[in-house]
Design a protein around this motif. Structure first.
Motif, PDB file in Angstrom:
ATOM      1  N   ASP A  76       0.965  -1.030  -0.025  1.00  0.00           N
ATOM      2  CA  ASP A  76      -0.053  -0.001  -0.013  1.00  0.00           C
ATOM      3  C   ASP A  76       0.833   1.093  -0.073  1.00  0.00           C
ATOM      4  O   ASP A  76       0.297   2.437   0.217  1.00  0.00           O
ATOM      5  CB  ASP A  76      -0.896  -0.183   1.246  1.00  0.00           C
ATOM      6  N   TRP A  77       2.010   1.125  -0.355  1.00  0.00           N
ATOM      7  CA  TRP A  77       2.953   2.278  -0.494  1.00  0.00           C
ATOM      8  C   TRP A  77       2.334   3.378  -1.120  1.00  0.00           C
ATOM      9  O   TRP A  77       2.865   4.797  -0.761  1.00  0.00           O
ATOM     10  CB  TRP A  77       4.464   2.019  -0.973  1.00  0.00           C
ATOM     11  N   LYS A  79      -0.569   4.333  -1.463  1.00  0.00           N
ATOM     12  CA  LYS A  79      -1.779   5.184  -0.983  1.00  0.00           C
ATOM     13  C   LYS A  79      -1.371   6.301   0.040  1.00  0.00           C
ATOM     14  O   LYS A  79      -0.607   6.059   0.635  1.00  0.00           O
ATOM     15  CB  LYS A  79      -2.649   4.008  -0.204  1.00  0.00           C
ATOM     16  N   PRO A  80      -2.206   7.622  -0.195  1.00  0.00           N
ATOM     17  CA  PRO A  80      -1.834   8.680   0.613  1.00  0.00           C
ATOM     18  C   PRO A  80      -2.204   8.708   1.735  1.00  0.00           C
ATOM     19  O   PRO A  80      -3.085   7.745   2.165  1.00  0.00           O
ATOM     20  CB  PRO A  80      -2.742   9.875  -0.124  1.00  0.00           C
ATOM     21  N   ASP A  81      -1.488   9.255   2.872  1.00  0.00           N
ATOM     22  CA  ASP A  81      -1.689   9.220   4.141  1.00  0.00           C
ATOM     23  C   ASP A  81      -2.844  10.170   4.472  1.00  0.00           C
ATOM     24  O   ASP A  81      -3.152  11.171   3.531  1.00  0.00           O
ATOM     25  CB  ASP A  81      -0.782   9.348   5.170  1.00  0.00           C
ATOM     26  N   ASP A  82      -3.460  10.108   5.667  1.00  0.00           N
ATOM     27  CA  ASP A  82      -4.830  11.383   5.745  1.00  0.00           C
ATOM     28  C   ASP A  82      -4.258  12.673   5.724  1.00  0.00           C
ATOM     29  O   ASP A  82      -4.894  13.454   5.145  1.00  0.00           O
ATOM     30  CB  ASP A  82      -5.299  11.048   7.151  1.00  0.00           C
ATOM     31  N   GLU A  83      -3.125  12.911   6.306  1.00  0.00           N
ATOM     32  CA  GLU A  83      -2.619  14.512   6.118  1.00  0.00           C
ATOM     33  C   GLU A  83      -2.295  14.672   4.671  1.00  0.00           C
ATOM     34  O   GLU A  83      -2.882  15.619   4.424  1.00  0.00           O
ATOM     35  CB  GLU A  83      -1.325  14.442   6.855  1.00  0.00           C
TER      36      GLU A  83
END
Length: 106
Positions: A76-77, A79-83
């Motif tokens: 999942d590298w 996929k963007p993080d929430d921030e």
């Protein structure tokens, strides 16, 4: 080290049988046109993947040499993080950190 002979196209045309015999014996023939290298005749055991030192038949890599040295990355590298997602989606959670930089008239 491989023996290398440089010949013009004209010389190659008139002495092709001799050049082929030289190649069969392991010699490399470089064909020139107007003094510029345009082709190479290589022995069958040579390849375009030679080492930088020109040793014929010596592969520049060994299949499987890196086996066990490469580790798997997180699937999942990408996929963007929430921030990061908030930055692109216009969330208000980042507004305080930005201050008045976005609009100089505020």
């Amino acid at each position: 080290m491989t023996i290398q002979t440089r010949v013009t196209i004209e010389e190659a045309q008139s002495g092709l049988a001799r050049l082929i015999e030289q190649v069969r014996q392991g010699e490399e023939i470089v064909l020139l046109k107007d003094g510029v290298e345009i082709a190479r005749l290589l022995p069958p055991h040579s390849s375009a993947s030679e080492t930088g030192d020109g040793e014929a038949g010596q592969a520049w890599r060994t299949p499987g040499a890196l086996a066990g040295l490469i580790t798997e990355i997180d699937p999942d590298w990408w996929k963007p993080d929430d921030e990061m997602a908030d930055l692109f989606e216009g969330s208000d959670s980042f507004e305080g950190a930005r201050g008045n930089w976005g609009n100089p008239t505020e």
